[in-house]
Enzyme design. Structure first.
Site, PDB file in Angstrom:
ATOM      1  CB  SER A 262      -0.896   0.018   1.235  1.00  0.00           C
ATOM      2  OG  SER A 262      -1.522   1.273   1.392  1.00  0.00           O
TER       3      SER A 262
ATOM      4  CE1 TYR B 136      -3.421  -2.048   5.984  1.00  0.00           C
ATOM      5  CE2 TYR B 136      -2.897   0.260   5.544  1.00  0.00           C
ATOM      6  CZ  TYR B 136      -3.333  -0.977   5.102  1.00  0.00           C
ATOM      7  OH  TYR B 136      -3.675  -1.149   3.774  1.00  0.00           O
TER       8      TYR B 136
END
Length: 326
Positions: A175, A202
């Protein structure tokens, strides 16, 4: 009055369309490839709503063309929900196998079962991901284990099969959130401190994903096993289903305006899975089906090596277990 109301509604609709379609980079046409007779594993949850839908590479909801482009197509999923792949996808070559990335024991069991049952492995897409707080049974933060450590162990346990089936590929769904990642090697796998610990965890796991692909490519040079880290874009999936209830009404308009559909989000992982000619780009980071430069920490070769060695210790790999064959 009615005329002005209609005009205002039309302007709002036009603005919505402009924002939704004009602020996102256009993607090239989907890659087409015939993969009949090749074996693929894609990790990711399988969920079904009232409308029958299928989920393809990237854990992303998409049409059957994306799902059926792999034959056979094996999916590991974090939580077993029952059912059989053939009945739910219409493809008799699809099988659903239980894999809980939040349990290293489950990862080992899955790899052992797969290696006993399948003689080949041509494609591994490490896609499953979560953004949630909590601690796993192994004592690690949930996001970091599911997004990185579980996939790292899975890849290592399957490397020999990938090599014996070469040419083969590993696609790691990362990501752009890696830009905010910061790896604390002395506390790897444990929640970072602070109010935004879950979000930071994350981001850290996504930085680990990019570095994993970079180091894996270095170690597999010359083996005909290539690997790629991909940013699928901001995609309307259930990744943030664990967000607080008060936050979800605020996220929904942003998701509708700026996030890609699931089928669009699957495009870059699919590109790296099947596109011919990208083998020299092994280890690179892709976004919008193109190689992109990740943020500087994700290009740090020493950090990539240190992460690899620390990850080996955390998942309990020995000196030889899971190492690439010479």
């Amino acid at each position: 009055g009615m005329g002005w109301a209609l005009l205002g509604a039309g302007l709002l609709l036009a603005l919505y369309t402009l924002l939704r379609h004009g602020l996102r980079r256009a993607l090239p046409p989907p890659a087409r490839a015939v993969l009949r007779g090749r074996t693929a594993i894609v990790t990711g949850e399988r969920r079904w709503g009232r409308v029958k839908s299928r989920y393809g590479p990237g854990g992303l909801r998409c049409g059957p063309a994306l799902t059926l482009c792999f034959a056979p197509f094996l999916r590991g999923k974090r939580r077993h929900r029952g059912g059989h792949g053939a009945g739910e996808t219409g493809n008799p070559e699809v099988r659903f196998m239980h894999l809980d990335l939040a349990s290293l024991q489950s990862v080992r069991a899955f790899a052992s079962t797969f290696l006993r049952q399948e003689p080949h492995l041509h494609l591994l897409i490490n896609n499953a991901g979560v953004s949630a707080g909590g601690t796993t049974e192994d004592g690690f933060s949930l996001s970091f284990q599911v997004n990185h450590l579980g996939h790292f162990l899975l890849t290592q346990l399957l490397l020999e099969r990938l090599q014996s089936s070469a040419p083969s590929r590993v696609v790691i769904v990362a990501s752009s959130a890696h830009c905010a990642g910061h790896l604390r090697l002395n506390a790897l796998g444990h929640p970072p401190p602070g109010m935004f610990s879950t979000f930071q965890d994350y981001c850290d796991s996504k930085l680990a994903n990019v570095l994993h692909a970079r180091e894996l490519a270095t170690r597999l040079e010359g083996t005909q096993v290539t690997c790629y880290a991909v940013h699928p874009g901001f995609v309307d999936t259930e990744l943030f289903r664990h967000a607080p209830l008060w936050l979800k009404p605020l996220l929904l308009p942003l998701v509708r305006l700026f996030f890609r559909s699931a089928a669009e989000g699957a495009r870059t992982p699919l590109h790296c899975a099947v596109q011919d000619g990208i083998e020299p780009l092994s280890g690179r980071y892709f976004a919008d089906c193109r190689p992109q430069e990740p943020w500087p920490p994700a290009r740090d070769d020493r950090l990539a090596q240190a992460l690899w060695e620390a990850s080996e210790k955390l998942v309990g790999l020995g000196d030889t277990e899971g190492d690439p064959a010479p």
